[in-house]
Design an enzyme around this catalytic site. Structure first.
Site, PDB file in Angstrom:
ATOM      1  N   ASP A 370       0.783  -1.216  -0.016  1.00  0.00           N
ATOM      2  CA  ASP A 370       0.071   0.130   0.107  1.00  0.00           C
ATOM      3  C   ASP A 370       0.986   1.204  -0.001  1.00  0.00           C
ATOM      4  OD1 ASP A 370      -2.339   1.560   0.357  1.00  0.00           O
ATOM      5  OD2 ASP A 370      -1.909   1.705   2.312  1.00  0.00           O
ATOM      6  N   LYS A 371       0.289   2.469  -0.499  1.00  0.00           N
ATOM      7  CA  LYS A 371       0.936   3.639  -0.223  1.00  0.00           C
ATOM      8  C   LYS A 371       0.992   4.432   0.999  1.00  0.00           C
ATOM      9  CE  LYS A 371      -0.151   7.317  -2.531  1.00  0.00           C
ATOM     10  NZ  LYS A 371      -0.003   8.321  -1.275  1.00  0.00           N
ATOM     11  N   GLU A 632      -8.447  15.145   8.601  1.00  0.00           N
ATOM     12  CA  GLU A 632      -9.170  16.222   9.227  1.00  0.00           C
ATOM     13  C   GLU A 632      -8.320  16.926  10.169  1.00  0.00           C
ATOM     14  OE1 GLU A 632     -12.318  14.199  11.314  1.00  0.00           O
ATOM     15  OE2 GLU A 632     -13.854  14.296   9.602  1.00  0.00           O
ATOM     16  N   THR A 822      -2.546   1.112  -4.684  1.00  0.00           N
ATOM     17  CA  THR A 822      -3.024   2.092  -3.677  1.00  0.00           C
ATOM     18  C   THR A 822      -4.479   2.458  -4.389  1.00  0.00           C
ATOM     19  OG1 THR A 822      -2.822   4.305  -3.012  1.00  0.00           O
ATOM     20  CG2 THR A 822      -1.717   3.954  -5.152  1.00  0.00           C
ATOM     21  N   GLY A 823      -5.213   3.344  -3.403  1.00  0.00           N
ATOM     22  CA  GLY A 823      -6.612   3.844  -3.822  1.00  0.00           C
ATOM     23  C   GLY A 823      -6.335   5.503  -4.196  1.00  0.00           C
ATOM     24  N   ASP A 824      -5.074   5.880  -4.101  1.00  0.00           N
ATOM     25  CA  ASP A 824      -4.714   7.240  -4.272  1.00  0.00           C
ATOM     26  C   ASP A 824      -4.914   7.702  -5.760  1.00  0.00           C
ATOM     27  OD1 ASP A 824      -4.550   9.540  -2.631  1.00  0.00           O
ATOM     28  OD2 ASP A 824      -2.686   8.886  -1.703  1.00  0.00           O
ATOM     29  N   ASN A 963      -8.481  -0.961   4.514  1.00  0.00           N
ATOM     30  CA  ASN A 963      -8.811  -1.270   3.204  1.00  0.00           C
ATOM     31  C   ASN A 963      -7.644  -2.337   2.640  1.00  0.00           C
ATOM     32  OD1 ASN A 963      -6.985   0.585   3.523  1.00  0.00           O
ATOM     33  ND2 ASN A 963      -7.242   1.419   1.534  1.00  0.00           N
TER      34      ASN A 963
END
Length: 1218
Positions: A370-371, A632, A822-824, A963
């Site tokens: 993952d990233k 956030e 990654t989901g980025d 995830n």
């Protein structure tokens, strides 16, 4: 229906069931079943090879050791269960008409439970009452998922307006909910009142077992699920069991040994028949049956076959499995205690959750990473923003981040002063302290690294995340906008709405559009509820007017370098003169605040929003922001840097202090939380002065940009302006992505009263719905979040972890292929790939983004053709006099072309659904790196499974978030990073580390050692047993194939069980073929494990052949020495047994690379144990094994010079080839 009690039982056994159940479980192992069958066979008189009682000993010892280990583990589970079951809580008793203390195990579904602050929740409870005036209960879920931030739970709507304590006696409702399941994030049901009215509820009202109550004095609820039906227990699957690659190969070799045993037994049976056939009458040693008849030749051969199986049974190593378990347990211990894999900043060592795949760490060929939070720190640092189409680069903030490490090292030097050493010993505030904890030593504390004392309590609150240096241009614009909004605060009028600027809305959205809980440094975890209660309305008006006049008079005299805190401090100074009491109080609090904040030039001063607070009424020291995500927290700190300070938050209101000190309290009408489907969150508020209903939304740019109001529907000038803002913002977003920044878009929408009333009605119906509740809530959210007005966007940097580029380079040199899933955004992922040296500037990067199958197939074909062309061109250069290189070397040349591949989630969908996996994998073989962007969790796991299944390679997945769980579980080895996204990845993993850089030593050093040690030990066990069994096999040619042994049965059994058992185990635990320093400096050495060079068919075959050769020498040298002598059978077998011990131990000595005092003790101790046992046994055993009694044989041998000569010559000849 019958409900489970709350008593938990994680033990596998009871006192009565332990023996039968444990034996049954051990019989699931083939080797144990095999040896028990052999033992049973030895009790048959016709085929027994030696005393039946003796043959039972090895099986009993091995199974007893395993049983003791299982019993000890189960007893520890029993003690923990007992401790948990006997914890006490307050349960309502109808008999006593009050809450009484009961043990957790006595809690039942339907009981009313009263919980107090810092109390652990005993069962899954539906929240019906909270002492909080807003019906809120705060939870800490660290025990469940490891997340350090607080979660809010809401009392069921029909019970939230109670002004009196909850009375269980008047509760007459029926609760209907879903069946128990293990989904922690989903829960639905309804409360049916006596009038048949139904009130729906969801997971926001459920208190989960194992969580801790925080910041809430009293909470009351009813037990919904108890015991093993609670969500926490349904998720508690214990450590996962995986079979390692070596274990799978070892099982194949065991079947090979079974085949070898079958051949040897068959030779013995045929030899027996042929031998007996040479006699004209039955030999005298052959005993007839009761009726005087003899067995037929075929039946006699079959019986001899069974006898040979009993005699040669140790060819299958019975102690191998237990030895492997012990070795792996010790390897896990050594890995766990490696100081280099310990992270001092977070006080976490490596966690080894899977105990049986340590050797797989040394055979990894593909890594899927993952990233965010894995390659990066998951510390979100505000870097840049664009507002209304204008970009603000924040160069000063960038300089601060560049010098951050230098400042940190200076601070560490400051720690070492003698007068501060005493402060370091003070214990920081623990998370379990009450919300009313007293002020305890909040002087500045600094540990190694850059974690301050607040870090242990509040997530996402490190200094680098909190400190933001404002951009000068934007700061000036904020001050100009503050003059405009001040007119609204002093003279509220709806007509002045147009005076507010996008800048104000932008920073208000940053401060408001979140779920951040505000607490203070002096009272951690104490939510800030109200501010300045002593302010009267008149005083507030006067304050606002003075503030506006002061701002107007000083507005033109600001220097560009002056921070917003200077303005506030000037007002506070004047106010302190008028209010001495407030001044004294303020000074006290400012002293505590100064120890918590740091300016950009390294000097300690008041924070712009914490140190310069107004001092009327209650004073607030530095705020702590409890955020659910690092994004956030970063945005709230950024807003605070520009003077828009989030002061307090309740479910109904949120208070923000403006740069000029004015307090705005917004009524919160609704909050639509973030979810992975919508990829955004919204908050609906009512402006305190304009009374407008405003929707503030923030989310992924790929989503928000599609939800903006269509410029074509606006008037000409407005539409032109909107297009310009959209185009410029998109350009800035693309630039942020290229710099590797995480992007978020900020938007707003103004609702009319009628529109909001209609929408609120729909929302209320959706919340109260029983069926399809989640779908209805999603529809209402999507209906609200449309036709938005773009305010701006933010670029947040997720800093690269220390040591990532070096680790990736080393893993590459080790021959490991690294993929990033990654989901980025694609641009962000590519930029990070360049930063961490996954991609190089000289690489040729192919990008495939398509949703069409034909296009995707065409692109794959074209790319493959181009790559193969380059590969062939490279190969032509690598020829020697026209002779091409080998295929393996040619493949390495192909990799040297340095090709990168980037695909997105939509392309992955096409590849999986369009049967293009083979072409995709063929292309990836030529690639140096592969990046899969915008990938869903399911796609991540599908990619891992595809590579693992099609290429038949060893895979490792590493990630830190929920995830990544499916990806981690799909790989041969799963590694979780215990970062800032909770512990779900850790709980699903086989190993858990705190930094990506730890992967380097874990694989290159411990992985190599574990594989090398275990592989050599397994090979040695096979060699040892074959070598020893061959002695008995060669003897059959000289004893008429009668299935007898020249070695005493007791020594035969104890040889493998005791005399030669300890050295191989130490060999598997402590041997080091190469030092750690060499392995780290030469990562290429890791390839030996990838290619299984130590343990493969060839090495196994060589070991077996070597064993037969040594057995041949060990038997025939003593045979030729004692030929034609009158020694008996045991006298002949004793030197053979002794020589075999020497050869086997010396063979291991030649294999060992590391010698310690432990090894010397084990080696010498094994020899001494053998001689001591043999001497005592031969001196007391007069008629132990009649007629071949071993009495005084060892003593006679020790006085015979031939014994010493043969014991010296034979090992030399046997080991000469080595």
């Amino acid at each position: 229906r019958h409900y489970d009690c709350n008593k938990i039982k994680t033990t596998k056994y009871t006192f009565l069931s332990f023996i039968p159940k444990n034996v049954f479980e051990q019989f699931h192992r083939f080797a144990n079943l095999y040896f028990v069958a052999i033992v049973a066979l030895n009790f048959v008189p016709v085929v027994n090879a030696f005393q039946p009682a003796v043959s039972v000993i090895p099986v009993c010892v091995i199974m007893a050791i395993t049983a003791i280990k299982d019993a000890w583990e189960d007893f520890r589970r029993y003690q923990l269960d007992k401790e948990i079951n006997n914890m006490v809580c307050l349960i309502y008793s109808r008999k006593e008409q009050d809450y009484v203390e009961k043990c957790w195990k006595d809690v039942r579904v339907g009981d009313f439970v009263q919980l107090q602050c810092n109390e652990i929740i005993p069962a899954d409870i539906l929240l019906l009452f909270s002492s909080d005036q807003n019906g809120i209960c705060h939870l800490e879920t660290a025990n469940l998922d490891g997340e350090t931030n607080l979660k809010q739970r809401q009392v069921v709507k029909g019970f939230s307006n109670q002004n009196t304590p909850f009375d269980p006696e008047i509760f007459q409702n029926t609760i209907v909910c879903e069946k128990p399941n293990n989904d922690l994030n989903k829960f639905k049901g309804y409360v049916e009142q006596p009038d048949q009215k139904r009130i729906g509820f969801g997971s926001e009202s459920l208190l989960l077992r194992g969580c801790t109550i925080r910041n809430t004095e009293i909470a009351v609820g009813i037990v919904i699920y108890a015991g093993h039906e609670t969500k926490a227990m349904l998720n508690n699957n214990g450590p996962r069991y995986k079979r390692s690659k070596m274990e799978r190969r070892m099982n194949i070799h065991i079947f090979f040994c079974v085949g070898l045993l079958f051949i040897m037994c068959l030779i013995g049976a045929v030899g027996h028949v042929i031998w007996n056939g040479n006699f004209s009458e039955h030999p005298p040693y052959e005993i007839p049956e009761v009726n005087g008849n003899y067995l037929s030749s075929a039946l006699a051969g079959f019986c001899m076959f069974l006898t040979m199986i009993i005699l040669l049974q140790i060819l299958i190593p019975i102690s191998l499995y237990v030895s492997i378990e012990l070795v792996k347990l010790a390897q896990v211990f050594l890995i766990h205690n490696d100081i280099d894999l310990y992270d001092e900043d977070v006080d976490l060592p490596i966690q080894c959750r899977a105990l049986n795949i340590t050797e797989d760490l040394g055979q990894i060929q593909y890594i899927f990473s993952d990233k965010t939070g894995t390659l990066t720190e998951n510390k979100m640092v505000f870097r840049r923003c664009t507002v209304d189409g204008n970009e603000f680069s924040h160069q000063e903030n960038a300089k601060r981040l560049e010098t951050y490490k230098e400042l940190d090292s200076d601070e560490e030097d400051w720690i070492e002063k003698p007068d501060t050493l005493k402060q370091k010993t003070d214990k920081p505030l623990r998370r379990c302290q009450s919300a009313r904890a007293r002020f305890q030593g909040h002087s500045r504390k600094k540990s190694l690294g850059h974690c301050d004392s607040l870090r242990s309590q509040v997530a996402f609150s490190s200094t680098i995340e909190k400190d933001v240096t404002p951009d000068k241009r934007l700061l000036m614009k904020v001050r100009e906008a503050s003059l405009q909004i001040e007119s609204l605060t002093s003279f509220p009028s709806g007509k002045d709405t147009c005076c507010t600027t996008s800048i104000n809305d932008f920073f208000l959205a940053l401060a408001i559009c979140n779920t951040v809980v505000v607490s203070t440094a002096t009272e951690p975890r104490q939510r800030v509820m109200a501010l300045y209660p002593l302010f009267s309305k008149v005083a507030l008006k006067i304050h606002q007017l003075l503030q506006r006049l002061k701002l107007a008079n000083l507005g033109q005299s600001f220097s560009l370098t002056q921070s917003s805190s200077d303005l506030e401090a000037s007002f506070n100074a004047k106010n302190n003169k008028e209010n001495p009491t407030a001044r004294d109080s303020c000074n006290k609090d400012e002293m505590s605040t100064q120890t918590c904040t740091r300016s950009t030039d390294g000097d300690y001063k008041d924070d712009s929003t914490a140190g310069a607070m107004s001092c009327q009424g209650h004073l607030q020291p530095e705020f702590c922001y409890e955020a659910e995500s690092p994004d956030e927290a970063a945005l709230v700190h950024a807003a605070r840097a520009y003077g828009f300070t989030l002061m307090s938050r309740t479910p109904e209101q949120v208070t923000v202090r403006l740069p000029q000190g004015t307090l705005l309290t917004f009524d919160i009408l609704c909050t639509l939380g973030f979810d992975s489907v919508r990829k955004r969150m919204s908050v609906v508020v009512r402006h305190p002065f304009t009374k407008e209903i405003i929707v503030y939304t923030k989310g992924a740019d790929s989503v928000i940009m599609d939800l903006l109001e269509d410029p074509a529907k606006a008037d000409l000038n407005t539409g032109k302006k909107m297009r310009r803002i959209h185009a410029k913002t998109q350009k800035h977003l693309d630039g942020y992505a290229r710099y590797g920044l995480r992007t978020l878009c900020i938007a707003k929408k103004v609702l009319s009263e009628d529109d909001f009333r209609k929408w609120a009605s729909f929302r209320h119906e959706a919340e109260a719905a029983i069926d399809n509740r989640d779908e209805l809530l999603m529809d209402t959210a999507q209906h609200l979040e449309t036709r938005l007005t773009l305010l701006g966007a933010t670029g947040i940097e997720d800093r690269l972890q220390d040591g990532v580029p070096d680790t990736i380079a080393a893993l590459r040199e080790a021959g490991i292929q690294i993929w990033v899933l990654t989901g980025d955004k694609q641009e962000t992922a590519v930029n990070i790939a360049f930063s961490c040296k996954l991609l190089d500037q000289k690489d040729t990067v192919f990008t495939i983004n398509t949703e069409n199958k034909e296009t995707c197939e065409s692109l794959l074909d074209l790319t493959l053709e181009e790559v193969r062309k380059n590969s062939n061109a490279e190969r032509t250069k690598w020829k020697i006099w026209g002779i091409s290189l080998s295929s393996s070397l040619a493949a390495s040349v192909a990799h040297s072309t340095d090709i990168g591949l980037v695909v997105d989630g939509k392309t992955l969908n096409v590849i999986f659904q369009g049967d293009l996996e083979d072409k995709f994998l063929e292309l990836t073989k030529y690639c140096r790196s592969v990046l899969c962007c915008r990938a869903t969790p399911l796609q991540k796991s599908m990619v891992v499974k595809l590579v693992r299944r099609k290429l038949e390679v060893m895979t490792l997945s590493i990630g830190d978030g929920a995830n990544d769980v499916s990806m981690i579980q799909a790989a041969d080895v799963g590694i979780g990073i215990s970062g800032q996204e909770g512990m779900q990845a850790v709980m699903a993993s086989d190993f858990a580390v705190s930094r990506f850089k730890h992967l380097k030593k874990l694989l290159l050093v411990h992985g190599h050692w574990c594989y090398s040690r275990l592989a050599k030990m397994v090979i040695y066990f096979f060699y040892k047993n074959v070598s020893y069994v061959s002695l008995l096999f060669w003897y059959q040619f000289f004893c008429g194939f009668t299935g007898t042994s020249m070695i005493d049965p007791w020594q035969l059994i104890f040889f493998n069980l005791f005399f030669t058992s300890i050295p191989p185990i130490l060999f598997g635990i402590l041997d080091k073929d190469v030092s750690a320093e060499t392995l780290l400096s030469l990562p290429e050495l890791y390839k030996s494990g990838q290619n299984s060079e130590t343990y493969k068919l060839s090495t196994f075959s060589i070991a077996v052949l070597d064993a037969f050769y040594q057995g041949l020498i060990c038997f025939f040298v003593p045979y030729l020495t004692y030929k034609d002598s009158d020694i008996d059978v045991i006298t002949f077998g004793t030197p053979i047994n002794t020589i075999s011990l020497f050869i086997i131990l010396l063979h291991q000595s030649l294999e060992m690379n590391t010698w310690t005092c432990i090894h010397w003790i084990a080696m010498i101790g094994s020899v001494l144990l053998y001689f001591i046992f043999s001497t005592i046994y031969h001196s007391v055993c007069v008629v132990c094994n009649h007629p071949t009694n071993p009495y005084w044989i060892m003593e006679d041998q020790l006085s015979d010079p031939n014994f010493y000569l043969v014991c010296f010559i034979t090992p030399v000849i046997a080991l000469l080839p080595r």
